[in-house]
Enzyme design. Structure first.
Site, PDB file in Angstrom:
ATOM      1  N   ASN A  31       0.724  -1.045   0.000  1.00 20.01           N
ATOM      2  CA  ASN A  31      -0.053  -0.042  -0.041  1.00 20.01           C
ATOM      3  C   ASN A  31       0.782   1.203   0.016  1.00 20.01           C
ATOM      4  O   ASN A  31       1.634   1.276   0.848  1.00 20.01           O
ATOM      5  CB  ASN A  31      -0.922  -0.045   1.154  1.00 20.01           C
ATOM      6  CG  ASN A  31      -1.827   1.277   1.165  1.00 20.01           C
ATOM      7  OD1 ASN A  31      -1.417   2.153   1.144  1.00 20.01           O
ATOM      8  ND2 ASN A  31      -3.145   0.814   1.573  1.00 20.01           N
TER       9      ASN A  31
ATOM     10  N   HIS B 128       1.189   6.183   1.981  1.00 18.07           N
ATOM     11  CA  HIS B 128       1.571   7.317   3.016  1.00 18.07           C
ATOM     12  C   HIS B 128       2.982   7.919   2.154  1.00 18.07           C
ATOM     13  O   HIS B 128       3.353   8.521   2.816  1.00 18.07           O
ATOM     14  CB  HIS B 128       1.759   6.450   4.383  1.00 18.07           C
ATOM     15  CG  HIS B 128       0.630   6.272   4.795  1.00 18.07           C
ATOM     16  ND1 HIS B 128      -0.251   7.220   5.057  1.00 18.07           N
ATOM     17  CD2 HIS B 128       0.107   4.829   5.110  1.00 18.07           C
ATOM     18  CE1 HIS B 128      -1.348   6.678   5.608  1.00 18.07           C
ATOM     19  NE2 HIS B 128      -1.441   5.386   5.798  1.00 18.07           N
TER      20      HIS B 128
ATOM     21  N   HIS C 238      -5.716   3.711  -1.698  1.00 14.78           N
ATOM     22  CA  HIS C 238      -6.906   4.060  -1.120  1.00 14.78           C
ATOM     23  C   HIS C 238      -7.329   5.466  -1.571  1.00 14.78           C
ATOM     24  O   HIS C 238      -6.588   6.436  -1.228  1.00 14.78           O
ATOM     25  CB  HIS C 238      -6.915   3.921   0.518  1.00 14.78           C
ATOM     26  CG  HIS C 238      -8.102   4.295   0.994  1.00 14.78           C
ATOM     27  ND1 HIS C 238      -8.479   4.066   2.290  1.00 14.78           N
ATOM     28  CD2 HIS C 238      -9.346   4.417   0.492  1.00 14.78           C
ATOM     29  CE1 HIS C 238      -9.571   4.426   2.874  1.00 14.78           C
ATOM     30  NE2 HIS C 238     -10.205   4.635   1.688  1.00 14.78           N
TER      31      HIS C 238
ATOM     32  N   ARG D 178      -9.275   8.181  -0.828  1.00 15.21           N
ATOM     33  CA  ARG D 178     -10.252   8.795   0.038  1.00 15.21           C
ATOM     34  C   ARG D 178     -11.265   9.753  -0.450  1.00 15.21           C
ATOM     35  O   ARG D 178     -10.872  10.595  -1.267  1.00 15.21           O
ATOM     36  CB  ARG D 178      -9.706   9.056   1.136  1.00 15.21           C
ATOM     37  CG  ARG D 178      -8.906   7.880   2.094  1.00 15.21           C
ATOM     38  CD  ARG D 178      -8.119   8.523   3.438  1.00 15.21           C
ATOM     39  NE  ARG D 178      -9.365   8.700   4.245  1.00 15.21           N
ATOM     40  CZ  ARG D 178      -9.517   7.552   5.430  1.00 15.21           C
ATOM     41  NH1 ARG D 178      -8.795   6.540   5.487  1.00 15.21           N
ATOM     42  NH2 ARG D 178     -10.513   7.924   6.155  1.00 15.21           N
TER      43      ARG D 178
ATOM     44  N   ARG E 221      -6.849  12.789   1.005  1.00 16.15           N
ATOM     45  CA  ARG E 221      -5.931  13.250   1.974  1.00 16.15           C
ATOM     46  C   ARG E 221      -4.702  12.659   1.701  1.00 16.15           C
ATOM     47  O   ARG E 221      -3.574  13.484   1.826  1.00 16.15           O
ATOM     48  CB  ARG E 221      -6.143  12.902   3.405  1.00 16.15           C
ATOM     49  CG  ARG E 221      -6.149  11.607   3.780  1.00 16.15           C
ATOM     50  CD  ARG E 221      -6.541  11.335   5.151  1.00 16.15           C
ATOM     51  NE  ARG E 221      -7.671  11.604   5.628  1.00 16.15           N
ATOM     52  CZ  ARG E 221      -8.212  11.079   6.610  1.00 16.15           C
ATOM     53  NH1 ARG E 221      -7.688  10.169   7.430  1.00 16.15           N
ATOM     54  NH2 ARG E 221      -9.538  11.297   6.967  1.00 16.15           N
TER      55      ARG E 221
ATOM     56  N   GLU F 133      -8.858   0.598  -3.322  1.00  9.62           N
ATOM     57  CA  GLU F 133      -9.362   0.680  -1.888  1.00  9.62           C
ATOM     58  C   GLU F 133     -10.437   2.003  -2.146  1.00  9.62           C
ATOM     59  O   GLU F 133     -10.053   2.943  -2.356  1.00  9.62           O
ATOM     60  CB  GLU F 133      -8.721   0.861  -0.722  1.00  9.62           C
ATOM     61  CG  GLU F 133      -7.794  -0.411  -0.332  1.00  9.62           C
ATOM     62  CD  GLU F 133      -7.013  -0.212   0.794  1.00  9.62           C
ATOM     63  OE1 GLU F 133      -6.938   0.725   1.372  1.00  9.62           O
ATOM     64  OE2 GLU F 133      -6.449  -1.197   1.034  1.00  9.62           O
TER      65      GLU F 133
ATOM     66  N   THR G 252      -8.656   3.479   8.628  1.00  9.35           N
ATOM     67  CA  THR G 252      -9.843   2.774   8.530  1.00  9.35           C
ATOM     68  C   THR G 252      -9.854   1.842   9.970  1.00  9.35           C
ATOM     69  O   THR G 252      -9.150   1.190   9.888  1.00  9.35           O
ATOM     70  CB  THR G 252      -9.663   1.800   7.360  1.00  9.35           C
ATOM     71  OG1 THR G 252      -9.346   2.466   6.195  1.00  9.35           O
ATOM     72  CG2 THR G 252     -11.015   1.106   6.787  1.00  9.35           C
TER      73      THR G 252
ATOM     74  N   GLU H  78     -11.342  -9.356   2.969  1.00 10.31           N
ATOM     75  CA  GLU H  78      -9.967  -8.912   3.680  1.00 10.31           C
ATOM     76  C   GLU H  78     -10.206  -8.639   5.001  1.00 10.31           C
ATOM     77  O   GLU H  78     -10.948  -7.860   5.374  1.00 10.31           O
ATOM     78  CB  GLU H  78      -9.571  -7.842   3.076  1.00 10.31           C
ATOM     79  CG  GLU H  78      -8.012  -7.406   3.751  1.00 10.31           C
ATOM     80  CD  GLU H  78      -7.248  -6.364   2.867  1.00 10.31           C
ATOM     81  OE1 GLU H  78      -7.462  -6.326   1.684  1.00 10.31           O
ATOM     82  OE2 GLU H  78      -6.628  -5.424   3.616  1.00 10.31           O
TER      83      GLU H  78
ATOM     84  N   HIS I 153      -3.832  -4.491   7.689  1.00 13.42           N
ATOM     85  CA  HIS I 153      -4.068  -3.333   8.474  1.00 13.42           C
ATOM     86  C   HIS I 153      -3.052  -3.444   9.702  1.00 13.42           C
ATOM     87  O   HIS I 153      -3.481  -4.443  10.482  1.00 13.42           O
ATOM     88  CB  HIS I 153      -5.309  -3.156   9.028  1.00 13.42           C
ATOM     89  CG  HIS I 153      -5.625  -1.503   9.025  1.00 13.42           C
ATOM     90  ND1 HIS I 153      -5.104  -1.041  10.012  1.00 13.42           N
ATOM     91  CD2 HIS I 153      -6.117  -0.544   8.299  1.00 13.42           C
ATOM     92  CE1 HIS I 153      -5.647   0.273  10.011  1.00 13.42           C
ATOM     93  NE2 HIS I 153      -6.138   0.654   8.814  1.00 13.42           N
TER      94      HIS I 153
HETATM   95  N1  PXP Z   1      -6.016  -3.164   3.940  1.00 10.94           N
HETATM   96  C1  PXP Z   1      -6.907  -2.306   3.983  1.00 10.94           C
HETATM   97  C2  PXP Z   1      -8.245  -2.575   3.487  1.00 10.94           C
HETATM   98  C3  PXP Z   1      -6.772  -0.850   4.449  1.00 10.94           C
HETATM   99  O1  PXP Z   1      -7.730   0.055   4.392  1.00 10.94           O
HETATM  100  C4  PXP Z   1      -5.393  -0.441   4.829  1.00 10.94           C
HETATM  101  C5  PXP Z   1      -5.012   0.784   5.138  1.00 10.94           C
HETATM  102  O2  PXP Z   1      -5.147   1.646   4.202  1.00 10.94           O
HETATM  103  C6  PXP Z   1      -4.487  -1.654   4.559  1.00 10.94           C
HETATM  104  C7  PXP Z   1      -4.829  -2.952   4.226  1.00 10.94           C
HETATM  105  C8  PXP Z   1      -2.906  -1.433   4.885  1.00 10.94           C
HETATM  106  O3  PXP Z   1      -2.940  -0.883   6.394  1.00 10.94           O
HETATM  107  P1  PXP Z   1      -1.598  -0.537   6.859  1.00 10.94           P
HETATM  108  O4  PXP Z   1      -1.220   1.016   5.916  1.00 10.94           O
HETATM  109  O5  PXP Z   1      -1.657  -0.267   8.337  1.00 10.94           O
HETATM  110  O6  PXP Z   1      -0.616  -1.394   6.805  1.00 10.94           O
END
Ligand code: PXP
Length: 251
Positions: free
Chosen positions: A13, A16, A49, A51, A55, A76, A107, A157, A200
């Protein structure tokens, strides 16, 4: 003879990277560059994602990711009409439906599919017809797993955030109970014909038990890897996560 377990996919992901970029309104660091690097370092897919408040990832990032990636994009999004239209325009490999509240930092809980069966069945139908693998981001509650199967999702998931928080807080008995509930959720989902993913909050310290669930086919990991990249570099951080995932899969 022992059979090797199926390969556990890693979705990286890159949200960030965009968070850091947007903090200064600059053009760098570029999440698409990070995604390309992640692919080279062993990611099986890229997760982003979009959003509602934009952001981190913005619309132009999705355009560029769709053009640049050689691995599947897992898009996402919240179950809103705007996001559905964007997904239908791009037709990414996978769409993961997540709950979204403007005030939350991330989330925070899974989606309540069971209370929204009729709307979500209609909502995901065009996405399924467009060829997207639709995933529901949910907790391990059997009601939510059964509801996800009922609405026609291909994937669930499982939200590992609570498990990771309990680990970080040193509440190990509760952590182990949460892990057992996640394992049971993975088994139930698999028995209903759903593909099982998880994610997550996962870190080097928390990934191994989740990666060892035989039903889990994909982990989506972001925040920790992007943070670790400050110290080790993104390629090295991903390679180390990959190594731990593979080790967890080895009988
Ligand atoms: N899976 C989903 C559905 C998420 O919303 C997120 C965060 O955007 C992640 C995985 C990844 O989570 P993390 O960034 O905490 O590793």
């Amino acid at each position: 003879m022992t059979h090797p377990r199926p390969h556990l996919r890693l979705g990286v992901n890159i949200d960030h990277v965009a968070t850091v970029r947007n903090a200064r309104g600059s053009a760098y660091p570029d999440p698409v560059r990070a995604a390309k690097l992640a692919e080279k370092a062993g990611a099986d897919g890229i997760t982003a994602h979009l959003r509602e408040d934009r952001r981190h990832i913005v619309d132009a990032d999705i355009d560029r990711l769709m053009a640049a990636l050689t691995t599947p994009l897992n898009f996402e999004m919240a179950a809103t009409p705007e996001m559905q239209a964007i997904a239908l325009r791009h037709r990414p490999h996978a769409v993961c439906i997540v709950p979204e509240k403007r005030e939350e930092r991330t989330t925070e809980g899974g989606l309540d599919v069971a209370s929204d069966i009729v709307r979500l069945t209609d909502y995901i139908a065009p996405l399924r017809e467009a060829g997207c693998r639709v995933s529901m981001f949910i907790g391990h509650d059997p009601r939510q797993i059964e509801a996800s199967a009922k609405i026609g999702a291909a994937v669930v998931e499982l939200h590992t955030g609570h498990y990771c928080d309990l680990h970080a807080e040193g509440r190990f008995a509760e952590r182990d109970a949460e892990l057992a509930a996640l394992a049971q959720g993975a088994r139930l989902a698999h028995s209903l014909g759903l593909e099982v993913h998880a994610g997550h909050g996962l870190t080097y310290d928390t990934v191994t038990p989740v990666a060892s669930f035989p039903e889990v086919m994909e982990l989506n990991i972001g925040h920790f890897l992007i943070g670790e990249a400050i110290f080790a570099g993104l390629g090295a951080a991903i390679a180390e996560m990959r190594r731990r995932m593979d080790a967890a899969r080895t009988p």
